[in-house]
Each structure stands twice: as structure tokens, then as C-alpha cells.
Design a protein around this motif. Structure first.
Motif, PDB file in Angstrom:
ATOM      1  N   GLY A  78       0.823  -1.215   0.000  1.00 47.56           N
ATOM      2  CA  GLY A  78       0.000   0.000   0.000  1.00 47.56           C
ATOM      3  C   GLY A  78       0.850   1.257   0.000  1.00 47.56           C
ATOM      4  N   ALA A 238      -6.596  -8.463   8.580  1.00 46.45           N
ATOM      5  CA  ALA A 238      -7.589  -8.552   7.502  1.00 46.45           C
ATOM      6  C   ALA A 238      -7.010  -8.231   6.120  1.00 46.45           C
ATOM      7  N   PRO A 239      -6.198  -7.161   5.932  1.00 44.93           N
ATOM      8  CA  PRO A 239      -5.710  -6.878   4.570  1.00 44.93           C
ATOM      9  C   PRO A 239      -4.860  -8.027   4.017  1.00 44.93           C
ATOM     10  N   HIS A 242      -7.141 -11.001   3.074  1.00 43.14           N
ATOM     11  CA  HIS A 242      -7.844 -10.773   1.804  1.00 43.14           C
ATOM     12  C   HIS A 242      -6.880 -10.868   0.623  1.00 43.14           C
ATOM     13  N   ALA A 243      -5.644 -10.404   0.822  1.00 41.41           N
ATOM     14  CA  ALA A 243      -4.654 -10.511  -0.270  1.00 41.41           C
ATOM     15  C   ALA A 243      -4.345 -11.976  -0.562  1.00 41.41           C
ATOM     16  N   ASP A 246      -7.320 -13.533  -2.361  1.00 41.38           N
ATOM     17  CA  ASP A 246      -7.314 -13.016  -3.737  1.00 41.38           C
ATOM     18  C   ASP A 246      -6.235 -13.742  -4.560  1.00 41.38           C
TER      19      ASP A 246
END
Ligand code: NAP
Length: 284
Positions: A78, A238-239, A242-243, A246
Motif C-alpha cells: 500500500g 484482515a488486509p 484478503h490478499a 485473492d
């Protein structure tokens, strides 16, 4: 002078070790955020310089006299586009003769979310005019072989990759290939799609772990959202969860395999396999 950024990271350390087998320690610059963490390299004659992707001035002094640079992508997902821009600008200002960047496999076509910052960095590098070589890395085999505790505890691999296959390679193989690129000629302008020779599905991963551990291990395929939620429930931020979910969907699409054979060619030998890495580990 050959420099490696992120030289105290897991990949960076292996690259420095691989370079030490090829060139004198005095030709190597380890660029690190925290020089104290690289005291062992300094003791062996490697130049240790401070360079933080968030501090352009530190990068300028770290790159003085550097001819070839391995730029290892940062770990602050990010924040990396801006950080990477600073590294590329410093390489340009210091007239680095070859910039090798650790990108992501199939960067031109992949749909994996983590690829966005790599694609942006590749574009910056191309626009900078600095001679470059792209080392597009697939998944690390260690993503699977160093995360076996919950698999063994549940007797189950969980994922969202369906029947898709992934072709990971060990960090040591990626490092040896990087050292080869940094110490031999003919790589300028090349784009290497680097992955293991062997691709496996997560069900095949479960079967290999089962054979190694001597106990039944299955594979449960979950929808992407459910897998991400399971990873959060297991304690992942969480990030990151999710990565990973994905990326599994990317594996289902085939985004993390390649038929290029580039890694094997750069190494001059086959890549390390899942079975070989498991065989080196103590059985549970
Ligand atoms: P790692 O052990 O986390 O190392 C990351 C390195 O980047 C560390 O040396 C770290 O410095 C350095 N770094 C992070 N932010 C920095 C900053 N602002 N300025 C200077 N250095 C900074 O990761 P790894 O396993 O070696 O992997 C290398 C890279 O590959 C990762 O950074 C990530 O981009 C990518 N990656 C790939 C996979 C894959 O499966 N292919 C998996 C995970 C990550 P410190 O030593 O000071 O912490």
C-alpha cells in the motif's frame, strides 16, 4: 560494485550469500534500514550502507558508486509505489548501470491484487531510462512449507484455489538466479518469468504433506470470502488475509504458473521441488 536493497530480509540475505560465492565481499554493498542487523555481513567485508525507501537522501548516499543494483520490492503493501519511486529516482540520479527489480510473475497479465504496485514500479523503471532487468517472481515455496503447523493440527489444507496450480520456487533459488543476473552479462532489457519447474494444486500439496507427515491431510476449497474470513479468524490481519484469498483465486486462473523455464535456465539446473524441501525438514 553490486548492491542489494532489503539485504537484511529473508530473500536479501540469501542474495548476499549467493553473491559472496561469486565475487569478493568488497564488491558487494548491502543496503539496509538498520545497519546493526547487518553486522555479520560487515564482519565478512561486505559494505553495509543505510538506505530507507521512505528517505530519499539515504538512498542517494547508499547508491554512490553502485554499478549494478538488485532492488528488492518493499514489504509495506500500500505504501510501496511512493517508496519504489524514490529508489528508482535515486538509481537514475546515481547513474546505476543495471537495475534488477523483483517484480511479480506474469505482471503483464496477472489479476492478482498484490501485482498493482509491481506493475506501477515496472512502469516507473521503464520510464526512468535506467537500464533494467525484471525478475518477475512467482510464489515462494516457503509460503507453503513454513506454514505447516495449522495444516498438521487440522489435518487439512484450506484454500480458495480450486483445481488451479501454483509453481513456487524457494527463496534460495530466486536468490541464486538474482546473483547470476548481477554477475554475468546479457541481461539488460530482459524480462524473466521466474517460477519453479513443478506446479501443483493445493490438493496435491496436501497429498505431498500427507506422505511426508505420515498422516492423512485433505484439501478443503472455500469461496474466496469464506477463506479470507477463516484466515482472519485464525489471527491474520484482515488486509493480508484478503490478499492471500485473492492470490488463491489468481492461482485458480493460472496467474502463478509459467512455462518460461527462465528460473531453471538462469540456475543451470532444475529448481528445488516441494518434495525435496519437505524431505529436509524434520518430520512432525
Ligand atoms: P522480508 O523478509 O519481509 O524482507 C523485506 C525486506 O524489505 C527487509 O529487508 C526490509 O527491511 C526491507 N524493507 C521493507 N521496507 C523497507 C523500507 N521502507 N526501506 C528499506 N527497506 C525496506 O521479505 P522477503 O521474504 O525477503 O521477500 C522480499 C520481498 O518479496 C518482499 O518485500 C515482498 O515485496 C515480496 N514478497 C514476495 C513473496 C512471494 O511469495 N514471492 C512473499 C512475500 C513477500 P528490514 O530488514 O529492515 O525489515
Amino acid at each position: 560494485m553490486i548492491a542489494v536493497t532489503g539485504a537484511t530480509g529473508q530473500l536479501g540475505r540469501l542474495v548476499v550469500e549467493a553473491l559472496l560465492k561469486r565475487v569478493p565481499a568488497g564488491d558487494i554493498v548491502a543496503i539496509v534500514r538498520t545497519p546493526a542487523k547487518a553486522a555479520d555481513f560487515a564482519a565478512r567485508g561486505v559494505h553495509v550502507r543505510r538506505g530507507d525507501y521512505g528517505e530519499p537522501a539515504s538512498l542517494a548516499s547508499a547508491l554512490v558508486g553502485v554499478e549494478r543494483l538488485l532492488f528488492i520490492s518493499g514489504s509495506e503493501v500500500g505504501a510501496r509505489a511512493k517508496q519504489h519511486e524514490a529508489v528508482v529516482a535515486a538509481a537514475r540520479a546515481q547513474k546505476v548501470e543495471l537495475l534488477a527489480y523483483t517484480s511479480i510473475l506474469n505482471a503483464d497479465t496477472t489479476g492478482v491484487g498484490l501485482a498493482a504496485e509491481h506493475k506501477a514500479t515496472e512502469a516507473m523503471i521503464r520510464a526512468s531510462g535506467v537500464p533494467f532487468v525484471l525478475l518477475r517472481h512467482g510464489w515462494y515455496l516457503e509460503n507453503y512449507t513454513e506454514t505447516l503447523a495449522p495444516v498438521l493440527a487440522h489435518g487439512m489444507v484450506f484454500g480458495a484455489a480450486g483445481d488451479g496450480r501454483v509453481a513456487p520456487a524457494t527463496r534460495a533459488d530466486f536468490a541464486a538466479a538474482a546473483a547470476a543476473v548481477l554477475t554475468t552479462s546479457g541481461h539488460e532489457g530482459k524480462v524473466y518469468e521466474l517460477a519453479g519447474d513443478e506446479a501443483f494444486s493445493l490438493a496435491e500439496l496436501a497429498a505431498a504433506v500427507s506422505r511426508w507427515a505420515g498422516k492423512p491431510i485433505g484439501y478443503t476449497n472455500l469461496p474466496q470470502q469464506a477463506f479470507a474470513e477463516a484466515l482472519v479468524a485464525a489471527g491474520l490481519p484482515a488486509p493480508f488475509a484478503h490478499a492471500l484469498a485473492d492470490a488463491d483465486v489468481g492461482i485458480a486462473r493460472g496467474d502463478l504458473t509459467t512455462e518460461s523455464g527462465d528460473l531453471r535456465r538462469l540456475l543451470g539446473r532444475p529448481t528445488e521441488t516441494l518434495e525435496q524441501v519437505l524431505a529436509r525438514k524434520p518430520r512432525p
